[in-house]
Design an enzyme around this catalytic site. Structure first.
Site, mmCIF file in Angstrom:
data_model
loop_
_atom_site.group_PDB
_atom_site.id
_atom_site.type_symbol
_atom_site.label_atom_id
_atom_site.label_comp_id
_atom_site.label_asym_id
_atom_site.label_seq_id
_atom_site.Cartn_x
_atom_site.Cartn_y
_atom_site.Cartn_z
ATOM 1 N N ARG A 54 1.011 -1.183 0.032
ATOM 2 C CA ARG A 54 -0.050 0.185 -0.114
ATOM 3 C C ARG A 54 0.737 1.173 0.025
ATOM 4 O O ARG A 54 1.266 1.831 -1.000
ATOM 5 C CB ARG A 54 -1.109 0.003 1.266
ATOM 6 C CG ARG A 54 -2.250 1.170 1.029
ATOM 7 C CD ARG A 54 -1.671 2.453 1.517
ATOM 8 N NE ARG A 54 -1.150 2.462 3.167
ATOM 9 C CZ ARG A 54 -0.411 3.440 3.526
ATOM 10 N NH1 ARG A 54 -0.537 4.615 3.022
ATOM 11 N NH2 ARG A 54 -0.020 3.439 4.818
ATOM 12 N N ASP A 55 1.396 1.587 1.109
ATOM 13 C CA ASP A 55 2.361 2.843 1.257
ATOM 14 C C ASP A 55 3.589 2.659 0.206
ATOM 15 O O ASP A 55 3.727 3.782 -0.426
ATOM 16 C CB ASP A 55 2.820 3.008 2.717
ATOM 17 C CG ASP A 55 3.370 4.230 2.967
ATOM 18 O OD1 ASP A 55 3.962 4.931 2.112
ATOM 19 O OD2 ASP A 55 3.067 4.784 4.143
ATOM 20 N N ASN B 262 9.474 4.347 3.420
ATOM 21 C CA ASN B 262 9.199 3.962 4.594
ATOM 22 C C ASN B 262 10.538 3.226 5.207
ATOM 23 O O ASN B 262 11.375 2.887 4.337
ATOM 24 C CB ASN B 262 8.385 2.877 4.988
ATOM 25 C CG ASN B 262 6.757 3.362 4.664
ATOM 26 O OD1 ASN B 262 6.424 3.626 3.299
ATOM 27 N ND2 ASN B 262 6.046 3.476 5.672
ATOM 28 N N CYS C 131 4.041 9.630 0.402
ATOM 29 C CA CYS C 131 2.474 9.755 0.225
ATOM 30 C C CYS C 131 2.391 10.959 -0.833
ATOM 31 O O CYS C 131 3.108 11.900 -1.002
ATOM 32 C CB CYS C 131 1.966 10.453 1.552
ATOM 33 S SG CYS C 131 0.529 11.081 1.521
ATOM 34 N N HIS D 297 5.269 4.407 12.512
ATOM 35 C CA HIS D 297 4.999 4.243 11.100
ATOM 36 C C HIS D 297 6.238 5.564 10.700
ATOM 37 O O HIS D 297 5.808 6.525 10.509
ATOM 38 C CB HIS D 297 3.840 4.797 10.719
ATOM 39 C CG HIS D 297 3.637 4.838 9.167
ATOM 40 N ND1 HIS D 297 3.046 3.618 8.550
ATOM 41 C CD2 HIS D 297 3.853 5.556 8.321
ATOM 42 C CE1 HIS D 297 2.775 3.998 7.103
ATOM 43 N NE2 HIS D 297 3.442 5.114 7.006
ATOM 44 N N HIS E 97 8.662 7.137 7.954
ATOM 45 C CA HIS E 97 9.497 7.391 6.806
ATOM 46 C C HIS E 97 10.845 7.602 7.036
ATOM 47 O O HIS E 97 11.210 8.240 8.166
ATOM 48 C CB HIS E 97 8.669 8.201 5.982
ATOM 49 C CG HIS E 97 7.331 7.763 5.499
ATOM 50 N ND1 HIS E 97 7.313 7.500 4.228
ATOM 51 C CD2 HIS E 97 6.199 7.548 5.925
ATOM 52 C CE1 HIS E 97 5.955 6.870 4.026
ATOM 53 N NE2 HIS E 97 5.294 7.079 5.233
HETATM 54 P P1 HMG Z 1 -13.055 14.295 -2.283
HETATM 55 O O1 HMG Z 1 -12.712 14.870 -3.942
HETATM 56 O O2 HMG Z 1 -13.175 15.328 -1.360
HETATM 57 O O3 HMG Z 1 -14.325 13.430 -2.484
HETATM 58 O O4 HMG Z 1 -12.123 13.256 -2.007
HETATM 59 P P2 HMG Z 1 -15.652 13.488 -3.244
HETATM 60 O O5 HMG Z 1 -16.634 12.746 -2.255
HETATM 61 O O6 HMG Z 1 -16.010 14.683 -3.789
HETATM 62 O O7 HMG Z 1 -15.008 12.397 -4.375
HETATM 63 C C1 HMG Z 1 -14.388 12.721 -5.375
HETATM 64 C C2 HMG Z 1 -14.743 11.758 -6.388
HETATM 65 O O8 HMG Z 1 -13.864 10.309 -5.850
HETATM 66 C C3 HMG Z 1 -16.044 11.139 -6.867
HETATM 67 O O9 HMG Z 1 -16.061 10.490 -8.119
HETATM 68 C C4 HMG Z 1 -16.428 10.070 -5.791
HETATM 69 O O10 HMG Z 1 -17.323 9.236 -6.243
HETATM 70 C C5 HMG Z 1 -14.896 9.293 -5.680
HETATM 71 P P3 HMG Z 1 -16.747 11.427 -9.137
HETATM 72 O O11 HMG Z 1 -18.210 11.411 -8.778
HETATM 73 O O12 HMG Z 1 -15.836 12.756 -9.507
HETATM 74 O O13 HMG Z 1 -16.697 10.700 -10.578
HETATM 75 N N1 HMG Z 1 -14.715 8.488 -4.268
HETATM 76 C C6 HMG Z 1 -14.110 7.400 -4.534
HETATM 77 N N2 HMG Z 1 -14.085 6.449 -5.422
HETATM 78 C C7 HMG Z 1 -13.665 5.317 -4.774
HETATM 79 N N3 HMG Z 1 -13.358 4.988 -3.546
HETATM 80 C C8 HMG Z 1 -13.666 5.872 -2.563
HETATM 81 C C9 HMG Z 1 -14.095 7.158 -3.114
HETATM 82 N N4 HMG Z 1 -14.528 8.185 -2.569
HETATM 83 C C10 HMG Z 1 -14.701 9.325 -3.379
HETATM 84 N N5 HMG Z 1 -13.409 5.688 -1.434
HETATM 85 C C11 HMG Z 1 -11.352 11.496 -0.562
HETATM 86 C C12 HMG Z 1 -12.217 12.880 -0.629
HETATM 87 C C13 HMG Z 1 -10.952 11.047 0.871
HETATM 88 C C14 HMG Z 1 -11.959 10.334 -1.195
HETATM 89 C C15 HMG Z 1 -9.727 11.689 -1.354
HETATM 90 O O14 HMG Z 1 -9.469 12.833 -0.706
HETATM 91 C C16 HMG Z 1 -9.002 10.410 -0.959
HETATM 92 O O15 HMG Z 1 -9.238 9.501 -1.862
HETATM 93 N N6 HMG Z 1 -7.903 10.644 -0.306
HETATM 94 C C17 HMG Z 1 -6.905 9.759 -0.209
HETATM 95 C C18 HMG Z 1 -5.551 10.076 -0.240
HETATM 96 C C19 HMG Z 1 -4.419 8.931 0.070
HETATM 97 O O16 HMG Z 1 -4.778 7.849 -0.282
HETATM 98 N N7 HMG Z 1 -3.141 9.300 0.358
HETATM 99 C C20 HMG Z 1 -2.332 8.239 0.665
HETATM 100 C C21 HMG Z 1 -2.736 7.348 2.066
HETATM 101 S S1 HMG Z 1 -2.518 8.150 3.413
HETATM 102 C C22 HMG Z 1 -0.665 8.050 3.768
HETATM 103 O O17 HMG Z 1 -0.044 7.504 2.776
HETATM 104 C C23 HMG Z 1 -0.249 8.333 5.228
HETATM 105 C C24 HMG Z 1 0.204 7.041 5.951
HETATM 106 O O18 HMG Z 1 0.761 6.150 5.096
HETATM 107 C C25 HMG Z 1 0.706 7.123 7.196
HETATM 108 C C26 HMG Z 1 1.812 8.278 7.118
HETATM 109 O O19 HMG Z 1 2.722 7.873 6.463
HETATM 110 O O20 HMG Z 1 1.798 9.219 7.928
HETATM 111 C C27 HMG Z 1 -1.250 6.216 6.337
HETATM 112 MG MG MG Z 2 3.141 6.312 5.126
#
Ligand code: HMG
Ligand code: MG
Length: 306
Positions: free
Chosen positions: A16-17, A250, A241, A208, A210
């Protein structure tokens, strides 16, 4: 008094990450093979994907297909990231049994990463966690930017504690505090982990880290000295990210395994198999593994072949 460090749990986040920020599209079957190889290497918790918006993170668009087709090992837990109820619906549909919800300790990063303030994220996650738990699904929590924010700089340990406590209140069995951009240093880590462990049980706190500034392994050891025992890592040191500019991978799982085994802590991980899994995925992204342990083991393998 010197603390005895004799246990640790590794949460593998490579699929994933490790992959989410890679620009080259990795074939679905290669992701399935990678997860399978990591399980065969002995990892018992493997984050298998993210049911996030494919518009935001295209590399994770095939997570449902990946999840459905992993030959599930009954001894392995395969959590996936879920950002909202839509993600939960998709996860339930794919038969997921363990999810992770994710927020941050700084407002700007949270807005960039999930388009929500911290408060909004809790309004969003409350029904996600409640529905998941009602379905018997385990829920993990993440707090990003716990040691520094790419947009806001320093983050107060008290803010981290507040967000961790709110995730525990939602029923998370474990909360992972992230050094998202890898800026923390060991004494700082001891300060933050020390504050958290005054309130959070050891078994429910994960680290966690990096490795952007090369401090991750030292930071983990510092956290373990404070009492933390759960470690997130990514095979090959992959990771990053898309919404954390400047962040690199990481801490590498093989480096964590090498350190823990050297401390007399059995990890159950087969190092040659782990490095082979790392080598396979590295070929697909056309980069050598960044970790020193993988480099050392690969050099040794080449020398033995000569
Ligand atoms: P948004 O644009 O504010 O939300 O995104 P929305 O509800 O307007 O959705 C936009 C579009 O996405 C729409 O499609 C939704 O249907 C679709 P459209 O109508 O334009 O065709 N949609 C989805 N599709 C599939 N699955 C879903 C979903 N939700 C909406 N679940 C949202 C808000 C939260 C969805 C967006 O910001 C998002 O997906 N963010 C995720 C970002 C991400 O994955 N970042 C990396 C992971 S976190 C990380 O790496 C940190 C970590 O490792 C810890 C660390 O290192 O600190 C965990
Ligand atoms: Mg991370």
């Amino acid at each position: 008094m010197k603390i005895v460090i004799d246990t640790a749990k590794i949460v593998e986040v490579g699929p994933r990450d490790g992959l989410q920020n890679e620009k080259v599209t990795i074939p679905t079957q290669a992701k399935i093979d990678y997860i399978t190889a990591l399980g065969d290497a002995g990892l018992r918790v493997i984050e298998a994907g993210a049911f996030v918006s494919p518009k935001w993170v295209p590399q994770m668009a095939d997570s449902a297909e990946v999840y459905r087709n992993i030959p599930k090992d009954p001894g392995v837990e395969y959590p996936v990231l879920v950002p909202n109820e839509k993600g939960l619906d998709r996860a339930l549909d794919a038969g997921v049994t363990s999810i992770a919800i994710f927020t941050a300790a700084s407002e700007t990063f949270n807005k960039r990463n999930i388009n929500m303030s911290i408060d909004e994220s809790f309004t969003n996650y409350a029904p996600v966690a409640a529905r998941a738990r009602a379905e018997g699904i385990r829920v993990r929590g993440y707090v990003s930017t716990a040691f520094g924010c790419p947009y806001e700089g320093d983050v107060a340990p008290e803010k981290v504690l507040e967000v961790v406590a709110r995730l525990l209140d939602l029923g998370c069995y474990e909360v992972s505090v992230g050094d998202t951009i890898g800026v923390g240093t060991p004494m700082q880590v001891q300060g933050v982990i020390g504050v958290l462990l005054q309130v959070v049980p050891t078994s429910r706190l994960a680290m966690h880290f990096h490795d952007t500034y090369g401090q991750a392994l030292a930071n983990l050891y510092a956290g373990m000295e404070e009492g933390a025992r759960v470690i997130d890592s990514a095979a090959g040191g992959l990771g990053g990210c898309p919404y954390a500019p400047g962040a690199t991978g990481n801490v590498a799982t093989e480096e964590v395994v090498y350190m823990l085994e050297g401390m007399g802590i059995a990890t159950g991980v087969d190092m040659p198999k782990l490095v082979s899994a790392t080598n396979e995925i590295s070929k697909l992204i056309a980069r050598s593994p960044v970790s020193r342990v993988a480099t050392a083991i690969n050099s040794k393998r080449r020398a033995e072949k000569r």
